[in-house]
Design a protein around this motif. Structure first.
Motif, PDB file in Angstrom:
ATOM      1  N   PRO A 150       0.802  -1.227   0.000  1.00 21.17           N
ATOM      2  CA  PRO A 150       0.000   0.000   0.000  1.00 21.17           C
ATOM      3  C   PRO A 150       0.834   1.275   0.000  1.00 21.17           C
ATOM      4  O   PRO A 150       0.490   2.239  -0.697  1.00 21.17           O
ATOM      5  CB  PRO A 150      -0.835  -0.114   1.286  1.00 21.17           C
ATOM      6  N   GLU A 154       0.801   4.061  -3.006  1.00 20.43           N
ATOM      7  CA  GLU A 154       0.450   5.462  -2.779  1.00 20.43           C
ATOM      8  C   GLU A 154       1.561   6.389  -3.257  1.00 20.43           C
ATOM      9  O   GLU A 154       1.297   7.444  -3.864  1.00 20.43           O
ATOM     10  CB  GLU A 154       0.170   5.697  -1.297  1.00 20.43           C
ATOM     11  N   ARG A 157       1.347   6.601  -7.053  1.00 16.90           N
ATOM     12  CA  ARG A 157       0.272   7.507  -7.492  1.00 16.90           C
ATOM     13  C   ARG A 157       0.738   8.961  -7.437  1.00 16.90           C
ATOM     14  O   ARG A 157       0.476   9.747  -8.356  1.00 16.90           O
ATOM     15  CB  ARG A 157      -0.959   7.331  -6.598  1.00 16.90           C
ATOM     16  N   SER A 158       1.415   9.309  -6.339  1.00 20.60           N
ATOM     17  CA  SER A 158       1.901  10.680  -6.188  1.00 20.60           C
ATOM     18  C   SER A 158       2.948  11.005  -7.250  1.00 20.60           C
ATOM     19  O   SER A 158       2.930  12.085  -7.852  1.00 20.60           O
ATOM     20  CB  SER A 158       2.486  10.863  -4.782  1.00 20.60           C
ATOM     21  N   CYS A 171      -4.114  -1.375  -5.690  1.00 23.53           N
ATOM     22  CA  CYS A 171      -3.334  -2.031  -4.638  1.00 23.53           C
ATOM     23  C   CYS A 171      -3.921  -3.421  -4.425  1.00 23.53           C
ATOM     24  O   CYS A 171      -5.099  -3.567  -4.058  1.00 23.53           O
ATOM     25  CB  CYS A 171      -3.386  -1.217  -3.351  1.00 23.53           C
TER      26      CYS A 171
END
Length: 393
Positions: A150, A154, A157-158, A171
Protein backbone atom coordinates in the motif's frame (compact mmCIF):
# COMPACT_ATOMS: atom_id res chain seq x y z
CA UNK A 1 2.75 15.08 -18.43
CA UNK A 2 5.90 17.06 -17.69
CA UNK A 3 7.14 19.21 -20.59
CA UNK A 4 9.09 22.04 -18.92
CA UNK A 5 12.51 20.44 -18.48
CA UNK A 6 15.56 21.84 -16.75
CA UNK A 7 19.00 21.61 -18.33
CA UNK A 8 20.23 18.99 -15.78
CA UNK A 9 17.14 16.85 -16.45
CA UNK A 10 17.64 17.07 -20.21
CA UNK A 11 21.32 16.18 -19.86
CA UNK A 12 20.51 13.32 -17.49
CA UNK A 13 17.89 11.87 -19.82
CA UNK A 14 20.19 12.21 -22.85
CA UNK A 15 22.94 10.31 -21.04
CA UNK A 16 20.49 7.67 -19.91
CA UNK A 17 19.24 7.15 -23.47
CA UNK A 18 22.81 6.80 -24.74
CA UNK A 19 23.41 4.06 -22.18
CA UNK A 20 20.19 2.31 -23.18
CA UNK A 21 21.16 2.52 -26.86
CA UNK A 22 24.51 0.92 -26.07
CA UNK A 23 22.77 -1.90 -24.16
CA UNK A 24 20.20 -2.55 -26.88
CA UNK A 25 22.73 -2.36 -29.70
CA UNK A 26 20.51 0.02 -31.64
CA UNK A 27 18.77 3.35 -31.25
CA UNK A 28 15.87 3.61 -28.85
CA UNK A 29 12.62 3.64 -30.86
CA UNK A 30 11.28 7.18 -31.38
CA UNK A 31 8.09 6.54 -29.38
CA UNK A 32 10.10 5.37 -26.36
CA UNK A 33 12.63 8.16 -26.73
CA UNK A 34 9.78 10.68 -26.60
CA UNK A 35 8.35 8.92 -23.55
CA UNK A 36 11.71 9.09 -21.76
CA UNK A 37 12.19 12.74 -22.62
CA UNK A 38 8.75 13.56 -21.21
CA UNK A 39 9.24 11.47 -18.05
CA UNK A 40 12.13 12.60 -15.79
CA UNK A 41 13.30 9.54 -13.88
CA UNK A 42 14.24 11.51 -10.77
CA UNK A 43 10.58 12.39 -10.21
CA UNK A 44 9.98 8.73 -9.39
CA UNK A 45 12.61 8.28 -6.68
CA UNK A 46 12.10 8.87 -2.95
CA UNK A 47 14.39 11.21 -1.06
CA UNK A 48 16.21 8.25 0.53
CA UNK A 49 17.57 5.56 -1.76
CA UNK A 50 20.20 2.82 -1.59
CA UNK A 51 22.74 2.40 -4.36
CA UNK A 52 25.49 0.03 -5.46
CA UNK A 53 25.85 -3.62 -4.47
CA UNK A 54 26.54 -2.74 -0.83
CA UNK A 55 23.27 -0.78 -0.54
CA UNK A 56 24.95 2.49 0.36
CA UNK A 57 22.32 4.95 1.66
CA UNK A 58 21.96 8.18 -0.29
CA UNK A 59 19.79 11.03 0.99
CA UNK A 60 18.62 13.75 -1.38
CA UNK A 61 18.87 16.49 1.23
CA UNK A 62 22.38 15.57 2.32
CA UNK A 63 23.86 14.51 -1.05
CA UNK A 64 21.73 16.15 -3.77
CA UNK A 65 24.30 15.78 -6.56
CA UNK A 66 24.98 12.12 -5.81
CA UNK A 67 21.25 11.44 -5.54
CA UNK A 68 20.52 13.14 -8.84
CA UNK A 69 23.36 11.31 -10.58
CA UNK A 70 21.97 7.97 -9.34
CA UNK A 71 18.59 8.88 -10.84
CA UNK A 72 20.06 9.04 -14.34
CA UNK A 73 22.57 6.20 -14.23
CA UNK A 74 21.78 3.01 -16.11
CA UNK A 75 21.60 1.09 -12.85
CA UNK A 76 18.90 -0.14 -10.49
CA UNK A 77 18.11 2.05 -7.50
CA UNK A 78 16.75 0.42 -4.35
CA UNK A 79 13.81 2.42 -3.01
CA UNK A 80 12.68 0.22 -0.11
CA UNK A 81 14.30 -2.24 2.28
CA UNK A 82 12.70 -5.12 4.15
CA UNK A 83 9.16 -4.33 2.99
CA UNK A 84 9.35 -0.84 4.45
CA UNK A 85 10.89 -1.78 7.82
CA UNK A 86 14.43 -0.50 7.34
CA UNK A 87 16.82 -2.45 9.62
CA UNK A 88 19.14 -0.71 12.03
CA UNK A 89 22.02 -2.79 10.67
CA UNK A 90 22.37 -2.77 6.87
CA UNK A 91 23.91 -6.26 6.99
CA UNK A 92 20.32 -7.39 7.58
CA UNK A 93 18.98 -5.34 4.66
CA UNK A 94 17.01 -7.01 1.89
CA UNK A 95 15.87 -4.90 -1.08
CA UNK A 96 12.08 -5.12 -1.42
CA UNK A 97 11.33 -2.44 -4.03
CA UNK A 98 13.42 -0.64 -6.61
CA UNK A 99 13.63 1.37 -9.78
CA UNK A 100 14.93 -1.07 -12.38
CA UNK A 101 17.94 -0.29 -14.54
CA UNK A 102 16.66 1.81 -17.47
CA UNK A 103 18.27 -0.46 -20.06
CA UNK A 104 16.21 -3.47 -19.01
CA UNK A 105 13.11 -1.26 -18.67
CA UNK A 106 13.35 -0.20 -22.30
CA UNK A 107 14.39 -3.66 -23.48
CA UNK A 108 11.22 -5.09 -21.96
CA UNK A 109 9.05 -2.30 -23.38
CA UNK A 110 10.51 -3.07 -26.80
CA UNK A 111 9.71 -6.78 -26.37
CA UNK A 112 6.08 -5.91 -25.60
CA UNK A 113 5.67 -4.89 -29.26
CA UNK A 114 2.92 -2.38 -28.51
CA UNK A 115 0.54 -0.69 -30.92
CA UNK A 116 -1.81 2.24 -30.44
CA UNK A 117 -5.00 1.35 -28.58
CA UNK A 118 -3.58 -1.70 -26.80
CA UNK A 119 -4.50 -2.24 -23.16
CA UNK A 120 -1.72 -3.19 -20.75
CA UNK A 121 -1.68 -4.63 -17.25
CA UNK A 122 1.53 -4.07 -15.29
CA UNK A 123 2.28 -6.27 -12.28
CA UNK A 124 4.46 -4.45 -9.76
CA UNK A 125 4.02 -0.68 -9.92
CA UNK A 126 7.12 0.12 -7.90
CA UNK A 127 8.04 3.77 -8.34
CA UNK A 128 5.57 4.24 -11.21
CA UNK A 129 8.23 5.04 -13.82
CA UNK A 130 7.40 2.10 -16.08
CA UNK A 131 3.68 2.84 -15.84
CA UNK A 132 4.42 6.45 -16.81
CA UNK A 133 6.29 5.37 -19.93
CA UNK A 134 3.42 3.07 -20.87
CA UNK A 135 0.91 5.87 -20.27
CA UNK A 136 2.84 8.22 -22.52
CA UNK A 137 2.85 5.59 -25.27
CA UNK A 138 -0.74 4.33 -24.96
CA UNK A 139 -2.63 6.91 -22.94
CA UNK A 140 -3.61 6.71 -19.27
CA UNK A 141 -6.92 4.99 -20.02
CA UNK A 142 -5.15 1.95 -21.50
CA UNK A 143 -2.76 1.29 -18.59
CA UNK A 144 -3.54 -0.51 -15.34
CA UNK A 145 -0.83 -1.21 -12.79
CA UNK A 146 -1.06 -3.34 -9.63
CA UNK A 147 1.12 -3.01 -6.54
CA UNK A 148 0.89 -5.25 -3.46
CA UNK A 149 2.45 -2.78 -0.99
CA UNK A 150 0.00 0.00 0.00
CA UNK A 151 2.76 2.51 0.82
CA UNK A 152 4.55 1.84 -2.47
CA UNK A 153 1.28 2.11 -4.40
CA UNK A 154 0.45 5.46 -2.78
CA UNK A 155 3.93 6.82 -3.50
CA UNK A 156 3.61 5.71 -7.13
CA UNK A 157 0.27 7.51 -7.49
CA UNK A 158 1.90 10.68 -6.19
CA UNK A 159 4.91 10.29 -8.51
CA UNK A 160 2.68 9.71 -11.52
CA UNK A 161 0.54 12.74 -10.70
CA UNK A 162 3.63 14.93 -10.32
CA UNK A 163 4.85 13.76 -13.73
CA UNK A 164 1.43 14.41 -15.29
CA UNK A 165 0.13 10.85 -15.68
CA UNK A 166 -2.98 9.15 -14.32
CA UNK A 167 -3.13 5.43 -15.16
CA UNK A 168 -5.24 3.17 -12.94
CA UNK A 169 -3.11 2.25 -9.90
CA UNK A 170 -4.59 -0.66 -7.94
CA UNK A 171 -3.33 -2.03 -4.64
CA UNK A 172 -3.62 -5.79 -4.54
CA UNK A 173 -2.03 -9.18 -5.10
CA UNK A 174 -0.59 -9.17 -8.60
CA UNK A 175 -0.82 -12.95 -8.87
CA UNK A 176 -4.56 -12.42 -9.31
CA UNK A 177 -4.12 -9.96 -12.16
CA UNK A 178 -6.79 -7.25 -12.17
CA UNK A 179 -10.20 -8.43 -13.31
CA UNK A 180 -12.03 -5.07 -13.42
CA UNK A 181 -10.05 -3.84 -16.44
CA UNK A 182 -9.58 -7.19 -18.22
CA UNK A 183 -9.07 -8.36 -20.90
CA UNK A 184 -5.64 -6.99 -21.81
CA UNK A 185 -3.51 -7.10 -24.93
CA UNK A 186 -0.33 -7.28 -22.89
CA UNK A 187 0.64 -8.21 -19.34
CA UNK A 188 4.07 -7.16 -18.11
CA UNK A 189 5.59 -8.02 -14.73
CA UNK A 190 8.35 -5.96 -13.12
CA UNK A 191 9.09 -8.63 -10.51
CA UNK A 192 10.42 -12.09 -11.25
CA UNK A 193 8.36 -15.25 -10.89
CA UNK A 194 9.05 -18.95 -10.57
CA UNK A 195 5.60 -19.78 -11.89
CA UNK A 196 3.33 -17.78 -14.20
CA UNK A 197 0.00 -17.12 -12.46
CA UNK A 198 -2.68 -18.48 -14.77
CA UNK A 199 -4.78 -15.36 -14.12
CA UNK A 200 -2.31 -13.44 -16.30
CA UNK A 201 -3.03 -15.81 -19.18
CA UNK A 202 -6.79 -15.94 -18.67
CA UNK A 203 -7.00 -12.13 -18.55
CA UNK A 204 -5.07 -11.71 -21.82
CA UNK A 205 -6.82 -11.69 -25.19
CA UNK A 206 -5.94 -14.50 -27.64
CA UNK A 207 -2.95 -13.34 -29.64
CA UNK A 208 -1.80 -11.17 -26.74
CA UNK A 209 1.40 -11.58 -24.79
CA UNK A 210 2.64 -12.01 -21.23
CA UNK A 211 6.16 -10.76 -20.48
CA UNK A 212 7.78 -11.58 -17.15
CA UNK A 213 11.23 -11.77 -15.59
CA UNK A 214 11.85 -15.37 -14.63
CA UNK A 215 13.89 -17.19 -12.09
CA UNK A 216 14.10 -20.73 -10.88
CA UNK A 217 15.24 -21.77 -7.40
CA UNK A 218 18.69 -22.56 -8.78
CA UNK A 219 19.44 -19.12 -10.28
CA UNK A 220 17.91 -15.69 -10.74
CA UNK A 221 17.69 -14.30 -14.25
CA UNK A 222 15.93 -14.71 -17.55
CA UNK A 223 13.03 -13.15 -19.36
CA UNK A 224 10.00 -15.05 -20.61
CA UNK A 225 7.63 -13.89 -23.36
CA UNK A 226 4.49 -15.97 -23.79
CA UNK A 227 1.93 -15.74 -26.58
CA UNK A 228 -1.63 -16.51 -25.52
CA UNK A 229 -3.53 -18.87 -27.83
CA UNK A 230 -7.27 -19.26 -28.49
CA UNK A 231 -7.75 -22.22 -26.16
CA UNK A 232 -6.26 -20.61 -23.06
CA UNK A 233 -2.72 -21.91 -23.48
CA UNK A 234 0.34 -19.65 -23.46
CA UNK A 235 3.69 -20.70 -24.92
CA UNK A 236 7.00 -18.90 -25.29
CA UNK A 237 10.76 -18.85 -25.02
CA UNK A 238 13.35 -17.35 -22.70
CA UNK A 239 16.02 -14.72 -23.20
CA UNK A 240 18.85 -14.21 -20.68
CA UNK A 241 18.34 -10.51 -19.95
CA UNK A 242 16.96 -9.56 -16.54
CA UNK A 243 17.34 -10.03 -12.82
CA UNK A 244 14.47 -8.78 -10.69
CA UNK A 245 13.24 -9.20 -7.14
CA UNK A 246 11.04 -12.24 -6.71
CA UNK A 247 7.31 -11.59 -6.44
CA UNK A 248 6.46 -11.30 -2.74
CA UNK A 249 3.79 -14.00 -2.85
CA UNK A 250 6.32 -16.50 -4.25
CA UNK A 251 9.03 -15.91 -1.65
CA UNK A 252 10.14 -18.69 0.68
CA UNK A 253 11.18 -18.20 4.29
CA UNK A 254 13.61 -21.12 4.15
CA UNK A 255 16.99 -21.20 5.87
CA UNK A 256 19.53 -23.97 5.50
CA UNK A 257 20.44 -24.66 9.13
CA UNK A 258 17.06 -23.69 10.58
CA UNK A 259 14.68 -25.50 8.25
CA UNK A 260 16.65 -28.06 6.24
CA UNK A 261 19.67 -29.64 7.95
CA UNK A 262 18.87 -31.01 11.40
CA UNK A 263 21.19 -32.46 14.04
CA UNK A 264 19.30 -35.75 14.06
CA UNK A 265 19.76 -36.35 10.33
CA UNK A 266 21.99 -39.31 9.48
CA UNK A 267 22.96 -38.88 5.81
CA UNK A 268 24.21 -41.54 3.42
CA UNK A 269 27.75 -41.22 2.08
CA UNK A 270 28.97 -41.72 -1.48
CA UNK A 271 31.31 -40.01 -3.96
CA UNK A 272 30.93 -38.17 -7.24
CA UNK A 273 33.16 -37.24 -10.16
CA UNK A 274 31.03 -34.18 -10.94
CA UNK A 275 32.69 -31.02 -9.66
CA UNK A 276 30.33 -28.85 -7.59
CA UNK A 277 31.73 -25.80 -9.42
CA UNK A 278 30.57 -27.28 -12.74
CA UNK A 279 26.96 -26.86 -11.69
CA UNK A 280 26.92 -24.07 -9.10
CA UNK A 281 29.75 -21.75 -10.12
CA UNK A 282 29.45 -22.01 -13.90
CA UNK A 283 28.21 -19.59 -16.56
CA UNK A 284 24.74 -18.13 -16.18
CA UNK A 285 23.55 -20.00 -19.29
CA UNK A 286 24.64 -23.32 -17.78
CA UNK A 287 23.03 -22.72 -14.41
CA UNK A 288 19.82 -21.43 -15.98
CA UNK A 289 19.44 -24.60 -18.05
CA UNK A 290 20.23 -26.83 -15.07
CA UNK A 291 17.76 -24.98 -12.88
CA UNK A 292 15.12 -25.24 -15.59
CA UNK A 293 15.63 -29.00 -15.59
CA UNK A 294 15.97 -29.45 -11.82
CA UNK A 295 12.78 -27.58 -10.99
CA UNK A 296 12.65 -27.31 -7.19
CA UNK A 297 16.32 -27.57 -6.18
CA UNK A 298 18.42 -24.71 -4.82
CA UNK A 299 21.97 -24.48 -3.55
CA UNK A 300 24.18 -22.60 -1.09
CA UNK A 301 27.97 -22.49 -0.76
CA UNK A 302 29.62 -23.00 2.63
CA UNK A 303 33.25 -21.93 2.60
CA UNK A 304 35.56 -23.01 5.43
CA UNK A 305 32.89 -24.96 7.33
CA UNK A 306 35.37 -25.83 10.16
CA UNK A 307 35.26 -29.53 9.42
CA UNK A 308 38.23 -31.86 9.17
CA UNK A 309 39.35 -32.37 5.56
CA UNK A 310 36.65 -30.03 4.19
CA UNK A 311 37.69 -26.76 2.60
CA UNK A 312 34.43 -25.96 0.78
CA UNK A 313 30.98 -27.52 0.87
CA UNK A 314 28.12 -27.16 -1.61
CA UNK A 315 24.66 -27.68 -0.15
CA UNK A 316 21.76 -28.66 -2.40
CA UNK A 317 18.20 -28.90 -1.12
CA UNK A 318 14.62 -29.23 -2.26
CA UNK A 319 12.51 -26.11 -1.77
CA UNK A 320 10.34 -28.15 0.59
CA UNK A 321 13.43 -28.83 2.71
CA UNK A 322 12.74 -32.55 3.00
CA UNK A 323 15.81 -33.74 1.06
CA UNK A 324 19.34 -32.39 0.87
CA UNK A 325 22.88 -33.18 -0.20
CA UNK A 326 26.29 -31.82 0.71
CA UNK A 327 29.27 -32.12 -1.64
CA UNK A 328 32.70 -31.66 -0.04
CA UNK A 329 36.02 -30.53 -1.46
CA UNK A 330 39.08 -31.17 0.66
CA UNK A 331 41.15 -28.36 -0.82
CA UNK A 332 43.54 -30.51 -2.84
CA UNK A 333 44.31 -29.83 -6.48
CA UNK A 334 43.15 -32.02 -9.37
CA UNK A 335 40.39 -33.66 -7.36
CA UNK A 336 38.85 -36.61 -9.18
CA UNK A 337 36.22 -37.62 -6.60
CA UNK A 338 34.20 -35.54 -4.14
CA UNK A 339 32.49 -36.82 -1.01
CA UNK A 340 28.70 -36.59 -1.07
CA UNK A 341 26.32 -36.76 1.89
CA UNK A 342 22.60 -37.17 1.14
CA UNK A 343 19.51 -37.21 3.33
CA UNK A 344 15.79 -37.52 2.66
CA UNK A 345 13.48 -39.41 0.34
CA UNK A 346 15.10 -37.95 -2.77
CA UNK A 347 18.72 -38.40 -3.86
CA UNK A 348 19.10 -34.78 -4.88
CA UNK A 349 22.76 -34.95 -5.93
CA UNK A 350 21.92 -37.80 -8.28
CA UNK A 351 19.24 -35.53 -9.75
CA UNK A 352 21.92 -32.87 -10.29
CA UNK A 353 24.20 -35.41 -11.99
CA UNK A 354 21.35 -36.50 -14.26
CA UNK A 355 20.51 -32.90 -15.17
CA UNK A 356 24.15 -32.12 -15.96
CA UNK A 357 24.40 -35.19 -18.19
CA UNK A 358 21.18 -34.09 -19.96
CA UNK A 359 22.71 -30.65 -20.52
CA UNK A 360 25.85 -32.14 -22.05
CA UNK A 361 23.94 -34.67 -24.19
CA UNK A 362 21.76 -31.90 -25.66
CA UNK A 363 24.59 -29.66 -26.79
CA UNK A 364 24.84 -27.44 -23.69
CA UNK A 365 21.62 -25.46 -24.26
CA UNK A 366 21.21 -21.90 -22.98
CA UNK A 367 18.05 -19.91 -22.26
CA UNK A 368 17.31 -19.26 -25.95
CA UNK A 369 16.64 -22.98 -26.52
CA UNK A 370 14.35 -23.30 -23.51
CA UNK A 371 10.67 -22.50 -23.24
CA UNK A 372 7.55 -22.78 -21.14
CA UNK A 373 3.94 -23.70 -21.77
CA UNK A 374 1.23 -22.56 -19.35
CA UNK A 375 -2.27 -24.04 -19.17
CA UNK A 376 -5.03 -24.00 -16.58
CA UNK A 377 -3.84 -27.46 -15.50
CA UNK A 378 -0.16 -26.66 -14.98
CA UNK A 379 3.14 -25.61 -16.52
CA UNK A 380 5.64 -27.55 -18.59
CA UNK A 381 9.19 -26.66 -19.48
CA UNK A 382 10.67 -27.67 -22.81
CA UNK A 383 13.81 -27.81 -24.91
CA UNK A 384 13.70 -26.56 -28.51
CA UNK A 385 10.07 -27.59 -29.07
CA UNK A 386 6.96 -27.72 -26.83
CA UNK A 387 6.66 -31.41 -27.73
CA UNK A 388 9.95 -32.07 -25.91
CA UNK A 389 8.56 -31.13 -22.49
CA UNK A 390 8.59 -32.06 -18.82
CA UNK A 391 6.34 -30.79 -15.98
CA UNK A 392 7.51 -28.13 -13.57
CA UNK A 393 6.81 -28.95 -9.90
Amino acid sequence: MTTDRSVPEQAGTSGLLRAVTHFLGHEVAPEWRRAAEATPRHLFLPDRIWIDDDLTPCDRQQEPERWFAAAYEDAPVVTQLNDGREPADLTDALPSSSASAPAIVFAMLELLDLAAGMRVLEIGTGTGFNAALLSHRLGDVNVTTVEIDPAVAEAARSNLKTAGYAPAVACGDGTLGWVPEAPYDRVIATCSVERIPYSWVSQTRPGGAVLAPWQNPWICGGLLRLTVEDHGTATGRFTPDSAFMLMRTQRRDLFLFRDVVMDEHVPDECTTALSPWAVADSAFETQFALGHRLGDLWYAWHHDPHLDDVDTRLWVSTTSGDSWAAVDWDGTQNTERYTVWQHGPRRVWEEVETAHAWWLDNGRPGPDRLGLTVTAEGQTAWLDDPENAWPLP
